[in-house]
Design a protein around this motif. Structure first.
Motif, mmCIF file in Angstrom:
data_model
loop_
_atom_site.group_PDB
_atom_site.id
_atom_site.type_symbol
_atom_site.label_atom_id
_atom_site.label_comp_id
_atom_site.label_asym_id
_atom_site.label_seq_id
_atom_site.Cartn_x
_atom_site.Cartn_y
_atom_site.Cartn_z
ATOM 1 N N THR A 70 0.870 -1.175 0.000
ATOM 2 C CA THR A 70 0.000 0.000 0.000
ATOM 3 C C THR A 70 0.906 1.224 0.000
ATOM 4 N N ILE A 71 0.754 2.031 -1.044
ATOM 5 C CA ILE A 71 1.593 3.217 -1.171
ATOM 6 C C ILE A 71 0.725 4.472 -1.031
ATOM 7 N N THR A 72 1.374 5.589 -0.776
ATOM 8 C CA THR A 72 0.710 6.879 -0.747
ATOM 9 C C THR A 72 1.092 7.608 -2.024
ATOM 10 N N LEU A 73 0.083 8.022 -2.800
ATOM 11 C CA LEU A 73 0.359 8.687 -4.070
ATOM 12 C C LEU A 73 1.014 10.042 -3.840
ATOM 13 N N ASP A 74 1.999 10.335 -4.675
ATOM 14 C CA ASP A 74 2.804 11.549 -4.546
ATOM 15 C C ASP A 74 1.998 12.818 -4.806
ATOM 16 N N GLN A 75 2.507 13.913 -4.277
ATOM 17 C CA GLN A 75 2.005 15.239 -4.620
ATOM 18 C C GLN A 75 2.436 15.536 -6.055
ATOM 19 N N ASN A 76 1.678 16.343 -6.749
ATOM 20 C CA ASN A 76 2.053 16.723 -8.102
ATOM 21 C C ASN A 76 3.255 17.662 -8.061
ATOM 22 N N LYS A 77 4.284 17.321 -8.825
ATOM 23 C CA LYS A 77 5.463 18.178 -8.917
ATOM 24 C C LYS A 77 5.645 18.720 -10.336
ATOM 25 N N PHE A 78 4.682 18.392 -11.227
ATOM 26 C CA PHE A 78 4.756 18.875 -12.603
ATOM 27 C C PHE A 78 4.154 20.275 -12.694
ATOM 28 N N SER A 79 4.659 21.071 -13.623
ATOM 29 C CA SER A 79 4.062 22.378 -13.889
ATOM 30 C C SER A 79 2.845 22.168 -14.769
ATOM 31 N N HIS A 80 1.794 22.906 -14.479
ATOM 32 C CA HIS A 80 0.552 22.740 -15.233
ATOM 33 C C HIS A 80 0.640 23.412 -16.599
ATOM 34 N N PRO A 81 -0.089 22.868 -17.584
ATOM 35 C CA PRO A 81 -0.166 23.574 -18.864
ATOM 36 C C PRO A 81 -0.862 24.926 -18.656
ATOM 37 N N GLN A 82 -0.614 25.863 -19.553
ATOM 38 C CA GLN A 82 -1.215 27.193 -19.431
ATOM 39 C C GLN A 82 -2.739 27.075 -19.407
ATOM 40 N N ASN A 83 -3.364 27.796 -18.506
ATOM 41 C CA ASN A 83 -4.825 27.834 -18.323
ATOM 42 C C ASN A 83 -5.411 26.510 -17.838
ATOM 43 N N TYR A 84 -4.608 25.727 -17.134
ATOM 44 C CA TYR A 84 -5.082 24.477 -16.541
ATOM 45 C C TYR A 84 -4.608 24.392 -15.093
ATOM 46 N N SER A 85 -5.303 23.598 -14.296
ATOM 47 C CA SER A 85 -4.881 23.340 -12.918
ATOM 48 C C SER A 85 -4.896 21.831 -12.686
ATOM 49 N N PHE A 86 -4.075 21.386 -11.744
ATOM 50 C CA PHE A 86 -3.967 19.957 -11.452
ATOM 51 C C PHE A 86 -5.245 19.448 -10.794
ATOM 52 N N ARG A 87 -5.741 18.305 -11.274
ATOM 53 C CA ARG A 87 -6.974 17.707 -10.740
ATOM 54 C C ARG A 87 -6.689 16.475 -9.905
ATOM 55 N N GLY A 88 -5.740 15.638 -10.343
ATOM 56 C CA GLY A 88 -5.437 14.400 -9.630
ATOM 57 C C GLY A 88 -4.672 13.448 -10.532
ATOM 58 N N TRP A 89 -4.532 12.202 -10.055
ATOM 59 C CA TRP A 89 -3.825 11.155 -10.806
ATOM 60 C C TRP A 89 -4.841 10.161 -11.352
ATOM 61 N N ASN A 92 -5.388 3.505 -14.326
ATOM 62 C CA ASN A 92 -6.323 2.513 -14.877
ATOM 63 C C ASN A 92 -7.748 3.048 -14.955
ATOM 64 N N GLY A 93 -7.899 4.302 -15.386
ATOM 65 C CA GLY A 93 -9.212 4.889 -15.593
ATOM 66 C C GLY A 93 -9.883 5.463 -14.359
ATOM 67 N N GLU A 94 -9.253 5.368 -13.185
ATOM 68 C CA GLU A 94 -9.837 5.912 -11.953
ATOM 69 C C GLU A 94 -9.019 7.108 -11.482
ATOM 70 N N LEU A 95 -9.721 8.103 -10.938
ATOM 71 C CA LEU A 95 -9.062 9.313 -10.470
ATOM 72 C C LEU A 95 -8.730 9.200 -8.990
ATOM 73 N N TYR A 96 -7.482 9.520 -8.633
ATOM 74 C CA TYR A 96 -7.002 9.523 -7.247
ATOM 75 C C TYR A 96 -6.397 10.887 -6.954
ATOM 76 N N LEU A 97 -6.441 11.272 -5.702
ATOM 77 C CA LEU A 97 -5.834 12.532 -5.287
ATOM 78 C C LEU A 97 -4.464 12.268 -4.669
ATOM 79 N N PRO A 98 -3.544 13.247 -4.717
ATOM 80 C CA PRO A 98 -2.277 13.087 -4.009
ATOM 81 C C PRO A 98 -2.560 12.779 -2.540
#
Length: 189
Positions: A70-89, A92-98
């Motif tokens: 069981t792991i803990t998903l990392d915080q986002n360290k990528f820069s977002h594309p212009q006019n976008y904000s990070f939503r999650g990871w 396999n088709g499912e959305l997870y949060l950091p």
């Protein structure tokens, strides 16, 4: 019939198959044996989670974990594309949060998912002062509540003026009015 593995895997490895006389076979396979034979466990490296920027700026990052860990998903360290904000990871088709927990059962890719963002720019022009601007960022799909002119810091009103609301072209928006944006908007007073 080759049995299920009951050995403890070496660190950062997982059971792959059995090796009999130089050939690998899966669990449950029937293998004829007519003499004393050594059967070896074949191990593979632990499972990898790869964080992919998916249109964001940055380099993919991979980490290895023990199978079924069981792991803990990392915080986002990528820069977002212009006019976008990070939503999650997306895995396999499912959305997870950091910070969410995830049981790693195979090699997986965690794709950064991005939400389109818009700006609401408020422009206040006063006869007694220079133009003042205030900006809010709004995520696509979010219901946005228009600010009352009285909520914005640094703006004072003379009692001689009646405030009817903000304008965008011919459209009037009152403080407290809700809207869903499909593009950035400028409101003037």
């Amino acid at each position: 019939t080759l049995p299920k593995n009951t050995f403890t895997a070496p660190d950062m490895k997982s059971f792959k198959e059995w090796e009999v006389n130089g050939t690998e076979y899966p669990v449950g396979k029937q293998v004829p044996i007519s003499q004393n034979t050594v059967i070896k466990a074949v191990w593979r490296d632990g499972y990898t989670i790869t964080y992919d920027p998916n249109g964001g700026n940055g380099t993919k990052v991979s980490r290895i974990f023990n199978p079924s860990q069981t792991i803990t998903l990392d915080q986002n360290k990528f820069s977002h594309p212009q006019n976008y904000s990070f939503r999650g990871w997306e895995i396999n088709g499912e959305l997870y949060l950091p910070g969410d927990s995830y049981v790693i059962e195979s090699n997986v890719v965690a794709y950064a998912k991005w939400n389109k963002t818009f700006t609401v720019e408020y422009i206040f022009v006063s006869p007694a002062s220079n133009e003042r601007k205030f900006t809010d960022n709004v995520t696509e799909g979010e219901i946005y509540t228009v600010k009352s002119p009285y909520e914005l810091e640094g703006i004072t009103f003379n009692d001689r003026y009646e405030i009817s609301g903000w304008r965008n072209g011919d459209v009037l928006y009152e403080g407290g009015q809700e809207m869903s944006l499909t593009e950035s908007i400028t409101l003037t007073l």
